[in-house]
Scaffold this active site. Structure first.
Site, PDB file in Angstrom:
ATOM      1  N   SER A   1      -9.724   2.215   2.766  1.00  0.00           N
ATOM      2  CA  SER A   1      -8.815   2.922   1.895  1.00  0.00           C
ATOM      3  C   SER A   1      -7.832   2.021   1.143  1.00  0.00           C
ATOM      4  O   SER A   1      -7.238   2.460   0.163  1.00  0.00           O
ATOM      5  CB  SER A   1      -8.015   3.923   2.735  1.00  0.00           C
ATOM      6  OG  SER A   1      -7.223   3.264   3.693  1.00  0.00           O
TER       7      SER A   1
ATOM      8  N   SER B   1     -10.054  -0.188   7.036  1.00  0.00           N
ATOM      9  CA  SER B   1      -9.461  -0.160   5.692  1.00  0.00           C
ATOM     10  C   SER B   1      -8.722  -1.407   5.251  1.00  0.00           C
ATOM     11  O   SER B   1      -8.256  -1.464   4.111  1.00  0.00           O
ATOM     12  CB  SER B   1      -8.522   1.028   5.562  1.00  0.00           C
ATOM     13  OG  SER B   1      -9.275   2.185   5.325  1.00  0.00           O
TER      14      SER B   1
ATOM     15  N   LYS C   1       0.868  -1.184   0.000  1.00  0.00           N
ATOM     16  CA  LYS C   1       0.000   0.000   0.000  1.00  0.00           C
ATOM     17  C   LYS C   1       0.900   1.228   0.000  1.00  0.00           C
ATOM     18  O   LYS C   1       1.907   1.262   0.729  1.00  0.00           O
ATOM     19  CB  LYS C   1      -0.897  -0.023   1.245  1.00  0.00           C
ATOM     20  CG  LYS C   1      -1.880   1.127   1.312  1.00  0.00           C
ATOM     21  CD  LYS C   1      -2.801   1.000   2.537  1.00  0.00           C
ATOM     22  CE  LYS C   1      -3.833   2.103   2.602  1.00  0.00           C
ATOM     23  NZ  LYS C   1      -4.741   1.988   3.763  1.00  0.00           N
TER      24      LYS C   1
HETATM   25  N1  GLN Z   1     -13.384   4.625   6.137  1.00  0.00           N
HETATM   26  C1  GLN Z   1     -12.705   5.078   7.297  1.00  0.00           C
HETATM   27  C2  GLN Z   1     -12.253   6.508   7.091  1.00  0.00           C
HETATM   28  O1  GLN Z   1     -12.563   7.058   6.110  1.00  0.00           O
HETATM   29  C3  GLN Z   1     -11.563   4.183   7.637  1.00  0.00           C
HETATM   30  C4  GLN Z   1     -10.338   4.433   6.848  1.00  0.00           C
HETATM   31  C5  GLN Z   1      -9.197   3.594   7.289  1.00  0.00           C
HETATM   32  O2  GLN Z   1      -9.344   2.594   8.000  1.00  0.00           O
HETATM   33  N2  GLN Z   1      -8.012   4.013   6.907  1.00  0.00           N
HETATM   34  O3  GLN Z   1     -11.590   7.068   7.904  1.00  0.00           O
END
Ligand code: GLN
Length: 491
Positions: free
Chosen positions: A149, A173, A74
């Site tokens: 994400s 995420s 990532k």
């Molecule tokens: N969807 C969540 C956010 O927008 C989680 C994102 C994540 O775990 N990085 O913050």
């Protein structure tokens, strides 16, 4: 070749039936030919040099089980010699002078870096549409989001562009994109995997973990990821139990008598019928394997959304203050004075969702509002963690439920509605707030308007340090089901 698991690839490499160089070349060609936008940076020369080193280790007998297997990272993990963008214009041309601990650990194991994977900007989002470099397409249905994400990580593994990927989970995420793309992912206990070199979003929540085709592969990968790191101030120490362990040790443990808690809050209104059906069918399989279903309650579940969307932006606003155009990253081309340079740099460098969160975060931290919002959120965070402790142990051994209320939505469907995105995080946020490990495994497909093409994930949550147990439970399920073996059409 690309449908093989890590264990199968390892056997082929050690038997000299394929070389790391050939394997790397195979996946590089797939990644380069793909139209999913999962990769942000590919550098065949760097990958092939690592593959040659791996081949040398395989030849001289110093190879481990993962040596020579490609993994993609990532783009939140910094990598020496490779660009690291965090999905942001702010870091569009940034190359780190050092490797993240996670990246270094995999290098030590002899894995080959295949490239950097697309993600929401600074890991903020649930659909990958917040990436400054364009959304990733879901390999199962190119009209759908891959989740976020870590959308690039999940899509790359699902489309077999990489046999394994790293990902990070701040509020879901790893689990949610794994669910949306029909692959397996695990978020470990907070503090087990070093955050050193993981570009920070919300430091008290961020946690790295692996995404792969199945639980056994994730167990092999996680074994290389955990452990105390003195460079991360919140890393759990060996005395606290954060030791390298063999996560494959519980894979063959039978599930007879396992108590599975089903939180009533995870099966109520708002859960799509197709998701519920797939999750309940998975639970039936666990019953056949000897598990017992227990009704439980996690009463503070609905508070996890407001609490998370106070704490995460607060920490983000602080972490992202380092992007000021002075030290590294983007700097506006023209400006009047220092203040003007800050303003223009940050306005140009950050996308709309990141700016929104910086504003919310700054607001909740400011004098006069700190007590009302941030402090209050921290108190409720503790109560959310207490909910889990009341259930785990006394009432059940693990908790199961859906990962997300629906299957992947259409690209563009929620872009103008940030709150709709936030609400879809309801089943993953509390685990993150509590710092507990959680995983997602494929358990079927959505029906109805999505033509049965979009995957559903089952979430398994355990107590602190119970990663091996979660992986074992997932593995047992994957011994009697085939969902994790399905690949998108044409793969
Ligand atoms: N969807 C969540 C956010 O927008 C989680 C994102 C994540 O775990 N990085 O913050």
């Amino acid at each position: 070749m690309h449908n093989k698991t890590l264990k199968e690839l390892s056997t082929l490499l050690h038997a000299k039936q394929i070389s790391a160089t050939e394997l790397t070349g195979h996946f590089l060609a797939r990644a380069q030919a793909s139209d999913l936008n999962a990769f942000l940076h590919i550098d065949p020369a760097l990958s092939l040099a690592q593959a040659a080193t791996a081949d040398a280790r395989l030849a001289d007998g110093s190879a481990g089980p993962l040596t020579g297997i490609p993994i993609a990272h990532k783009d939140i993990f910094v990598t020496q010699g490779w660009r690291a963008t965090a999905g942001s214009r702010m870091l569009a041309n940034y190359t780190s002078p050092f490797d993240a601990t996670v990246v270094r650990n995999f290098e030590r194991a002899g894995m080959v870096n295949l490239g950097k994977l697309n993600c929401d900007e600074f890991a903020m989002g649930s659909s990958n549409e917040n990436s400054a470099f364009g959304a990733v397409k879901n390999p199962w249905d190119k009209l759908a989001v891959p989740g976020g994400s870590s959308g690039g990580s999940a899509a790359a593994v699902a489309a077999r562009l990489a046999p394994a990927a790293t990902a990070t989970d701040t509020g879901g995420s790893i689990r949610q994109p794994a669910a949306f793309c029909g692959v397996t992912g695990i978020k470990p206990t907070y503090g087990r995997v070093s955050r050193y070199g993981m570009i920070a979003f919300a430091s008290s929540l961020d946690q790295g973990g692996p995404i792969a085709q199945n639980a056994e592969d994730c167990a092999m990968l996680l074994g290389e990821m955990v452990g105390f790191d003195e460079r991360d101030s919140t890393s759990l120490t060996a005395e606290q139990g954060n030791v390298r362990e063999d996560f494959t040790r519980a894979l063959h443990e039978p599930l007879a008598g396992l108590r599975i808690g089903l939180p009533k809050e995870y099966f109520g209104a708002g859960l799509a019928a197709d998701v519920e059906q797939a999750v309940r069918a998975a639970l039936d399989e666990f019953v056949k394997l000897g598990a017992i279903l227990v009704d439980i309650s996690l009463p503070k579940t609905s508070l996890s959304i407001p609490v998370y969307y106070i704490i995460a932006p607060a920490e983000a606003s602080s972490n992202l203050s380092r992007f000021d155009g002075v030290r590294y990253g983007h700097r506006a081309a023209e400006y009047k004075d220092l203040q003007d340079m800050y303003k223009k740099t940050r306005a140009e460098g950050f996308g709309p969702e990141v700016q929104r969160r910086i504003m919310v975060g700054t607001y909740v931290l400011c004098h006069g509002y700190y007590d009302a919002y941030y402090l209050q959120a921290q108190k409720i965070r503790r109560l959310i963690a207490d909910d889990f402790q009341a259930a785990l142990g006394a009432q059940c051994d693990v908790i199961m439920g859906p990962v997300a209320p629906t299957v992947a939505w259409d690209l563009g469907a929620k872009t103008n509605d940030p709150v709709a995105n936030y609400l879809a995080d309801i089943f993953t946020l509390s685990t993150s707030l509590a710092g507990l490990p959680g995983m997602s495994i494929p358990c079927g497909f959505g029906a109805g308007d999505k033509n049965g093409k979009r995957p559903v994930g089952l979430q398994i949550i355990g107590n602190y340090f119970k990663e091996a147990q979660l992986l074992g439970i997932a593995h047992q399920y994957q011994q009697v089901t085939e969902w994790h073996k399905r690949a998108p059409e044409g793969v």
